[in-house]
Design an enzyme around this catalytic site. Sequence first.
Site, PDB file in Angstrom:
ATOM      1  CG  ASP A   1      23.367 -19.964  -9.573  1.00 28.32           C
ATOM      2  OD1 ASP A   1      21.630 -20.027  -8.666  1.00 28.32           O
ATOM      3  OD2 ASP A   1      24.345 -19.602  -8.680  1.00 28.32           O
ATOM      4  CB  ILE A   2      28.343 -19.846  -8.584  1.00 26.01           C
ATOM      5  CG1 ILE A   2      30.419 -20.313  -7.961  1.00 26.01           C
ATOM      6  CG2 ILE A   2      28.647 -18.797  -7.597  1.00 26.01           C
ATOM      7  CD1 ILE A   2      31.397 -19.518  -8.334  1.00 26.01           C
TER       8      ILE A   2
ATOM      9  CG  ASN B   1      31.246  -4.029  -3.113  1.00 22.48           C
ATOM     10  OD1 ASN B   1      31.966  -3.669  -1.722  1.00 22.48           O
ATOM     11  ND2 ASN B   1      30.179  -4.145  -3.436  1.00 22.48           N
TER      12      ASN B   1
ATOM     13  CG  ASP C   1      29.371  -9.874  -4.011  1.00 22.84           C
ATOM     14  OD1 ASP C   1      29.898  -8.598  -3.509  1.00 22.84           O
ATOM     15  OD2 ASP C   1      29.773 -10.693  -3.413  1.00 22.84           O
TER      16      ASP C   1
ATOM     17  CB  THR D   1      33.117 -10.562 -16.914  1.00 21.40           C
ATOM     18  OG1 THR D   1      32.680 -11.743 -17.068  1.00 21.40           O
ATOM     19  CG2 THR D   1      34.698 -11.521 -17.139  1.00 21.40           C
TER      20      THR D   1
ATOM     21  CB  VAL E   1      28.571  -4.015 -11.879  1.00 22.94           C
ATOM     22  CG1 VAL E   1      29.390  -3.134 -11.543  1.00 22.94           C
ATOM     23  CG2 VAL E   1      27.770  -5.417 -12.341  1.00 22.94           C
ATOM     24  CE1 TYR E   2      32.778  -3.181  -9.965  1.00 18.88           C
ATOM     25  CE2 TYR E   2      34.941  -4.557  -8.972  1.00 18.88           C
ATOM     26  CZ  TYR E   2      33.746  -3.659  -8.945  1.00 18.88           C
ATOM     27  OH  TYR E   2      34.052  -3.687  -7.242  1.00 18.88           O
TER      28      TYR E   2
HETATM   29  N1  APR Z   1      26.622 -17.866 -10.754  1.00 17.52           N
HETATM   30  C1  APR Z   1      27.982 -17.991 -11.639  1.00 17.52           C
HETATM   31  N2  APR Z   1      27.721 -16.570 -11.891  1.00 17.52           N
HETATM   32  C2  APR Z   1      27.426 -15.220 -12.277  1.00 17.52           C
HETATM   33  C3  APR Z   1      26.196 -15.686 -11.152  1.00 17.52           C
HETATM   34  C4  APR Z   1      25.394 -16.654 -10.687  1.00 17.52           C
HETATM   35  N3  APR Z   1      24.698 -16.923  -9.916  1.00 17.52           N
HETATM   36  N4  APR Z   1      25.938 -14.178 -11.507  1.00 17.52           N
HETATM   37  C5  APR Z   1      26.160 -13.788 -11.635  1.00 17.52           C
HETATM   38  N5  APR Z   1      27.551 -14.480 -12.758  1.00 17.52           N
HETATM   39  C6  APR Z   1      27.927 -13.729 -13.294  1.00 17.52           C
HETATM   40  C7  APR Z   1      27.687 -12.275 -14.810  1.00 17.52           C
HETATM   41  O1  APR Z   1      27.356 -13.243 -15.524  1.00 17.52           O
HETATM   42  C8  APR Z   1      29.565 -12.274 -14.821  1.00 17.52           C
HETATM   43  O2  APR Z   1      29.563 -13.591 -15.664  1.00 17.52           O
HETATM   44  O3  APR Z   1      29.004 -13.482 -13.311  1.00 17.52           O
HETATM   45  C9  APR Z   1      30.817 -12.885 -13.307  1.00 17.52           C
HETATM   46  C10 APR Z   1      30.588 -11.484 -12.646  1.00 17.52           C
HETATM   47  O4  APR Z   1      29.794 -10.265 -12.766  1.00 17.52           O
HETATM   48  P1  APR Z   1      28.826  -9.400 -11.631  1.00 17.52           P
HETATM   49  O5  APR Z   1      28.650 -10.280 -10.464  1.00 17.52           O
HETATM   50  O6  APR Z   1      28.629  -8.851 -12.283  1.00 17.52           O
HETATM   51  O7  APR Z   1      31.027  -8.896 -10.799  1.00 17.52           O
HETATM   52  P2  APR Z   1      32.118  -7.797 -11.384  1.00 17.52           P
HETATM   53  O8  APR Z   1      32.372  -7.753 -12.693  1.00 17.52           O
HETATM   54  O9  APR Z   1      33.356  -8.103 -10.737  1.00 17.52           O
HETATM   55  O10 APR Z   1      31.326  -6.742 -10.670  1.00 17.52           O
HETATM   56  C11 APR Z   1      31.431  -6.959  -9.531  1.00 17.52           C
HETATM   57  O11 APR Z   1      29.366  -5.615  -9.316  1.00 17.52           O
HETATM   58  O12 APR Z   1      27.829  -6.899  -7.717  1.00 17.52           O
HETATM   59  C12 APR Z   1      28.613  -6.206  -7.331  1.00 17.52           C
HETATM   60  O13 APR Z   1      29.366  -6.280  -5.413  1.00 17.52           O
HETATM   61  C13 APR Z   1      29.529  -6.327  -6.319  1.00 17.52           C
HETATM   62  O14 APR Z   1      30.951  -4.417  -6.663  1.00 17.52           O
HETATM   63  C14 APR Z   1      30.468  -5.689  -7.337  1.00 17.52           C
HETATM   64  C15 APR Z   1      30.437  -5.928  -8.290  1.00 17.52           C
END
Ligand code: APR
Length: 165
Positions: A10-11, A24, A34, A119, A121-122
């Site tokens: 978990d980051i 976003n 995020d 990787t 939502v996007y």
């Molecule tokens: N720690 C590390 N990585 C995480 C965590 C966490 N706590 N939670 C999720 N992830 C990972 C996801 O599993 C994925 O591998 O972060 C990566 C990026 O996924 P998203 O968070 O969905 O980001 P993204 O694909 O860039 O989409 C961004 O989603 O949350 C919204 O506001 C954000 O609109 C923006 C979009």
Amino acid sequence: MGTIEVVLGDITTEAVDAIVTAANESLMGGGGVDGAIHRAAGPRLAAAGAELAPCEQGQAVATPAFDLAPVRYVIHTVGPVWEGGGHGEDQVLTDCYLHSLRLAVELGVGSIAFPAIATGVYGFPVPRAAEIAVRAVRSLPIIDRIRLVAFDRETYDALTRCAGS
Ligand code: APR
């Protein structure tokens, strides 16, 4: 030349100077990583983000990390929405890493943690995103400690394969 570490976790638990969030353009928070970072940093993060919004795809902006202390900064970067690969997605994702690193250097950051930007939502394919992430951070060895934080095993294996090659 700094070190590049791939970790599974978990980051929001990373003990680094700066944590990068996959934001976003509103910088007001969302789901995924995020959402986790905004929850951990507290409501001041969204307020600080709102003052800098909108953030264009591929760009990066920094705010304090607030309740994430001793982390000093959150670097917000907006990844590309995957549309099949023919719309410049690779370059935008590369720019996310490069602009975050350049901004981190300006802030005097010595250690930084990245999630697997775009990787989730996007929808950016994990193997391709992992290759881009490792190539980008290797191309700009300007931060002592770079940690690529995977949240699942598939992402961890992809990053480890690329970092080991
Ligand atoms: N720690 C590390 N990585 C995480 C965590 C966490 N706590 N939670 C999720 N992830 C990972 C996801 O599993 C994925 O591998 O972060 C990566 C990026 O996924 P998203 O968070 O969905 O980001 P993204 O694909 O860039 O989409 C961004 O989603 O949350 C919204 O506001 C954000 O609109 C923006 C979009």
